[in-house]
Design a protein around this motif. Sequence first.
Motif, PDB file in Angstrom:
ATOM      1  N   ILE A   1       0.834  -1.208   0.000  1.00  0.00           N
ATOM      2  CA  ILE A   1       0.000   0.000   0.000  1.00  0.00           C
ATOM      3  C   ILE A   1       0.869   1.258   0.000  1.00  0.00           C
ATOM      4  CG2 ILE A   1      -1.679   1.327   1.342  1.00  0.00           C
ATOM      5  CD1 ILE A   1      -2.766  -1.392   2.334  1.00  0.00           C
ATOM      6  N   THR A   2       1.887   1.288   0.856  1.00  0.00           N
ATOM      7  CA  THR A   2       2.731   2.485   0.938  1.00  0.00           C
ATOM      8  C   THR A   2       3.588   2.660  -0.316  1.00  0.00           C
ATOM      9  OG1 THR A   2       4.330   1.185   2.224  1.00  0.00           O
ATOM     10  CG2 THR A   2       2.789   2.563   3.450  1.00  0.00           C
ATOM     11  N   SER A   3       3.969   1.558  -0.966  1.00  0.00           N
ATOM     12  CA  SER A   3       4.693   1.674  -2.239  1.00  0.00           C
ATOM     13  C   SER A   3       3.823   2.356  -3.288  1.00  0.00           C
ATOM     14  CB  SER A   3       5.122   0.291  -2.737  1.00  0.00           C
ATOM     15  OG  SER A   3       6.060  -0.301  -1.878  1.00  0.00           O
ATOM     16  N   MET A   4       2.548   1.969  -3.329  1.00  0.00           N
ATOM     17  CA  MET A   4       1.626   2.599  -4.273  1.00  0.00           C
ATOM     18  C   MET A   4       1.447   4.077  -3.952  1.00  0.00           C
ATOM     19  SD  MET A   4      -2.177   1.297  -5.359  1.00  0.00           S
ATOM     20  CE  MET A   4      -2.782   1.391  -3.671  1.00  0.00           C
ATOM     21  N   LEU A   5       1.357   4.407  -2.666  1.00  0.00           N
ATOM     22  CA  LEU A   5       1.198   5.797  -2.261  1.00  0.00           C
ATOM     23  C   LEU A   5       2.444   6.620  -2.611  1.00  0.00           C
ATOM     24  CD1 LEU A   5      -0.523   5.347   1.231  1.00  0.00           C
ATOM     25  CD2 LEU A   5      -1.578   6.170  -0.891  1.00  0.00           C
ATOM     26  N   CYS A   6       3.638   6.027  -2.462  1.00  0.00           N
ATOM     27  CA  CYS A   6       4.869   6.733  -2.843  1.00  0.00           C
ATOM     28  C   CYS A   6       4.860   7.066  -4.333  1.00  0.00           C
ATOM     29  CB  CYS A   6       6.091   5.880  -2.508  1.00  0.00           C
ATOM     30  SG  CYS A   6       6.480   5.776  -0.752  1.00  0.00           S
ATOM     31  N   GLY A   7       4.398   6.117  -5.142  1.00  0.00           N
ATOM     32  CA  GLY A   7       4.329   6.371  -6.578  1.00  0.00           C
ATOM     33  C   GLY A   7       3.317   7.439  -6.954  1.00  0.00           C
ATOM     34  N   LEU A   8       2.312   7.653  -6.098  1.00  0.00           N
ATOM     35  CA  LEU A   8       1.266   8.660  -6.359  1.00  0.00           C
ATOM     36  C   LEU A   8       1.559  10.007  -5.719  1.00  0.00           C
ATOM     37  CD1 LEU A   8      -1.880   6.386  -5.797  1.00  0.00           C
ATOM     38  CD2 LEU A   8      -0.968   7.175  -7.995  1.00  0.00           C
ATOM     39  N   ALA A   9       2.629  10.123  -4.937  1.00  0.00           N
ATOM     40  CA  ALA A   9       2.930  11.359  -4.198  1.00  0.00           C
ATOM     41  C   ALA A   9       3.064  12.549  -5.140  1.00  0.00           C
ATOM     42  CB  ALA A   9       4.202  11.170  -3.393  1.00  0.00           C
ATOM     43  N   GLN A  10       2.489  13.679  -4.714  1.00  0.00           N
ATOM     44  CA  GLN A  10       2.479  14.884  -5.551  1.00  0.00           C
ATOM     45  C   GLN A  10       3.437  15.959  -5.058  1.00  0.00           C
ATOM     46  OE1 GLN A  10       0.659  15.024  -8.488  1.00  0.00           O
ATOM     47  NE2 GLN A  10       0.400  12.858  -7.951  1.00  0.00           N
ATOM     48  N   ASN A  11       3.932  15.843  -3.845  1.00  0.00           N
ATOM     49  CA  ASN A  11       4.880  16.825  -3.317  1.00  0.00           C
ATOM     50  C   ASN A  11       5.816  16.140  -2.333  1.00  0.00           C
ATOM     51  OD1 ASN A  11       3.574  16.927  -0.597  1.00  0.00           O
ATOM     52  ND2 ASN A  11       1.899  17.891  -1.769  1.00  0.00           N
ATOM     53  N   LEU A  12       6.815  16.883  -1.883  1.00  0.00           N
ATOM     54  CA  LEU A  12       7.847  16.299  -1.032  1.00  0.00           C
ATOM     55  C   LEU A  12       7.292  15.844   0.315  1.00  0.00           C
ATOM     56  CD1 LEU A  12      10.879  15.648  -0.778  1.00  0.00           C
ATOM     57  CD2 LEU A  12      11.168  17.912   0.264  1.00  0.00           C
ATOM     58  N   ILE A  13       6.383  16.610   0.889  1.00  0.00           N
ATOM     59  CA  ILE A  13       5.822  16.251   2.198  1.00  0.00           C
ATOM     60  C   ILE A  13       5.113  14.904   2.118  1.00  0.00           C
ATOM     61  CG2 ILE A  13       4.140  16.897   3.963  1.00  0.00           C
ATOM     62  CD1 ILE A  13       4.770  19.817   3.377  1.00  0.00           C
ATOM     63  N   GLU A  14       4.305  14.727   1.084  1.00  0.00           N
ATOM     64  CA  GLU A  14       3.618  13.443   0.905  1.00  0.00           C
ATOM     65  C   GLU A  14       4.623  12.312   0.717  1.00  0.00           C
ATOM     66  OE1 GLU A  14       0.846  13.602  -2.265  1.00  0.00           O
ATOM     67  OE2 GLU A  14      -0.458  15.105  -1.318  1.00  0.00           O
ATOM     68  N   MET A  15       5.642  12.547  -0.103  1.00  0.00           N
ATOM     69  CA  MET A  15       6.619  11.506  -0.374  1.00  0.00           C
ATOM     70  C   MET A  15       7.350  11.083   0.894  1.00  0.00           C
ATOM     71  SD  MET A  15       8.193   9.389  -2.292  1.00  0.00           S
ATOM     72  CE  MET A  15       7.881   9.787  -4.013  1.00  0.00           C
ATOM     73  N   VAL A  16       7.796  12.046   1.694  1.00  0.00           N
ATOM     74  CA  VAL A  16       8.518  11.725   2.927  1.00  0.00           C
ATOM     75  C   VAL A  16       7.608  10.978   3.901  1.00  0.00           C
ATOM     76  CG1 VAL A  16       9.647  12.709   4.959  1.00  0.00           C
ATOM     77  CG2 VAL A  16      10.179  13.600   2.693  1.00  0.00           C
ATOM     78  N   ALA A  17       6.354  11.407   4.006  1.00  0.00           N
ATOM     79  CA  ALA A  17       5.407  10.736   4.904  1.00  0.00           C
ATOM     80  C   ALA A  17       5.161   9.294   4.462  1.00  0.00           C
ATOM     81  CB  ALA A  17       4.089  11.505   4.946  1.00  0.00           C
ATOM     82  N   PHE A  18       4.977   9.084   3.161  1.00  0.00           N
ATOM     83  CA  PHE A  18       4.730   7.734   2.658  1.00  0.00           C
ATOM     84  C   PHE A  18       5.984   6.857   2.768  1.00  0.00           C
ATOM     85  CE2 PHE A  18       1.405   9.831  -0.303  1.00  0.00           C
ATOM     86  CZ  PHE A  18       0.462   9.772   0.705  1.00  0.00           C
ATOM     87  N   ARG A  19       7.158   7.451   2.583  1.00  0.00           N
ATOM     88  CA  ARG A  19       8.397   6.685   2.725  1.00  0.00           C
ATOM     89  C   ARG A  19       8.620   6.271   4.183  1.00  0.00           C
ATOM     90  NH1 ARG A  19      11.686   4.015  -0.650  1.00  0.00           N
ATOM     91  NH2 ARG A  19      13.635   5.028  -0.084  1.00  0.00           N
ATOM     92  N   LEU A  20       8.226   7.133   5.114  1.00  0.00           N
ATOM     93  CA  LEU A  20       8.293   6.770   6.527  1.00  0.00           C
ATOM     94  C   LEU A  20       7.435   5.534   6.795  1.00  0.00           C
ATOM     95  CD1 LEU A  20       8.157  10.225   8.364  1.00  0.00           C
ATOM     96  CD2 LEU A  20       9.936   8.488   8.674  1.00  0.00           C
ATOM     97  N   MET A  21       6.208   5.559   6.279  1.00  0.00           N
ATOM     98  CA  MET A  21       5.307   4.422   6.486  1.00  0.00           C
ATOM     99  C   MET A  21       5.825   3.173   5.770  1.00  0.00           C
ATOM    100  SD  MET A  21       1.470   6.075   6.391  1.00  0.00           S
ATOM    101  CE  MET A  21       1.639   6.977   4.849  1.00  0.00           C
TER     102      MET A  21
END
Length: 513
Positions: free
Chosen positions: A105-125
């Motif tokens: 799930i988090t891998s999919m969210l990382c691929g969908l991230a639209q900005n740095l904050i989202e990407m860092v949050a999803f990478r943490l998860m």
Amino acid sequence: MATAAPAEDAPISDTSGQRTEPQGLNIPLIIGVMLASLLQILDTTIANVAIPHMQAALGATNDTITWVLTSYIIAAAVAMPATGWLADRIGARRLFLTAVAGFIITSMLCGLAQNLIEMVAFRLMQGLSGAFIAPLGQAALLDASPRSKHPQMMAIYAMGVLLGPILGPIVGGWLTENYSWRWVFFVNVPSGLIALFILMTQLPRRPVVRRRFDLTGFALIAIMLCSVQLMLDRGNQADWFNSAEIWLYLGLAVSCGWMTVIHFTTARDTLFDKAILADRNFLAALMIFIMLGFIIYSIMALMPPMLEHLFGFGVIDAGLTLAPRGVGAVFVMNLSSHLIRRGFDARILIGLGFLIADLTIWQMTGWNLEVAQSEMIIVGIVQGLGLGLIIVPLNIVAFQTLPQKYRTDASSLLNLARSLAASLGIAMVSTLLARNTQISHADLGDHIVDSALPAGLARLEPVAGQALAIVDAEVNRQAAMIAYLDDFYLIAWMILLFLPIVFVMKKSGPKQD
């Protein structure tokens, strides 16, 4: 005191109440475990080559984009020590399935991230989910196979550990060049779903144990690991110990590390049972794992940029040049597992492996900008032979004298040691590379005087600037090559420094069924 509860994850037992020894190999389970583990190991390096593309798409700076990598590493390092407690508390099967599902799930969210904050949050998860996969996978392979097959299982697991860092840049580079950086994360989804399905149908249940959570120990370890990782990641940008920020991280790491030692030696019901670190074989293996992580990840951090920047290789060509070392490792892993089953002294195999790896690194210290690609490939294959001789016997020795109930905790410690050693090694060789390049550039530049340049160059005003730029570029290449050789020297000497630890371990062959 921990007591087993008759919960959903109750163990498979015989009439005496003891867990029944598996009689054969569960091939589908092995495939599912290895697929999940390989995805997690790949993700530690696969995103590196896509960083420049992410930076542009996410609107990040050079300083902030590194958090895409750092957030994953920190989250995984902090969560990993709790693997054993969580596996006992909610059941190893349930934790493993939850971790794999969370990683998908988090891998999919990382691929969908639209900005740095989202990407860092999803990478943490993603890091939190992935932290549990490697230790649980290693423990599952051991639990699901007879003791006589443990060398074979460790050979299979070690292939993923060694091939992951090699395949990561190749797969990441190919996906980024041919599709998009987002596919670096999307590729985990279909493979992860296959692994999840296999694990849901094949993963056996394990006992649930009511075990007190050591909040103090966990907090001390978490702060220490975060401080170490931040110090390593921020060191170059903050000019290391010329910065108050780095001194703060170092102070936190040292103080929390010292308090952790006191806590674990004096408190009861700690996060890790004292018996684990009191085991001589495991403690020696843990120290050697640190060296092994340093070697593998340091070399894999140095080689791709060296091939791409100094030798002009593309990402794919650099990956294909490095990949053959995995072929050598796979061949020797099977051989070493066979020798271990026959009772061959594991210490000799580990020591021989380190000597072979060390000799190949000494060979690399003699490279220059004219070295042939074929020589790089041959050295890589031989180096893989050495590393393959180390990994399987080392894993076997680490678990040889430990009771089965400690396997998950022990596996989490080994994987944590490898991860921290990788971070330390990459930071160390990268810092030395940058500094030694500057020093070598200055030394070489002192020899570029008018008498060393073609006569009349200064009078050729239209081309003088271009000519001097070409000279400076060549000086940069030579200086960088010298700096790479200095790093190879460092790795070679560190192997020799750690080599005597091999013979701290007890001489023992595998216990037979």
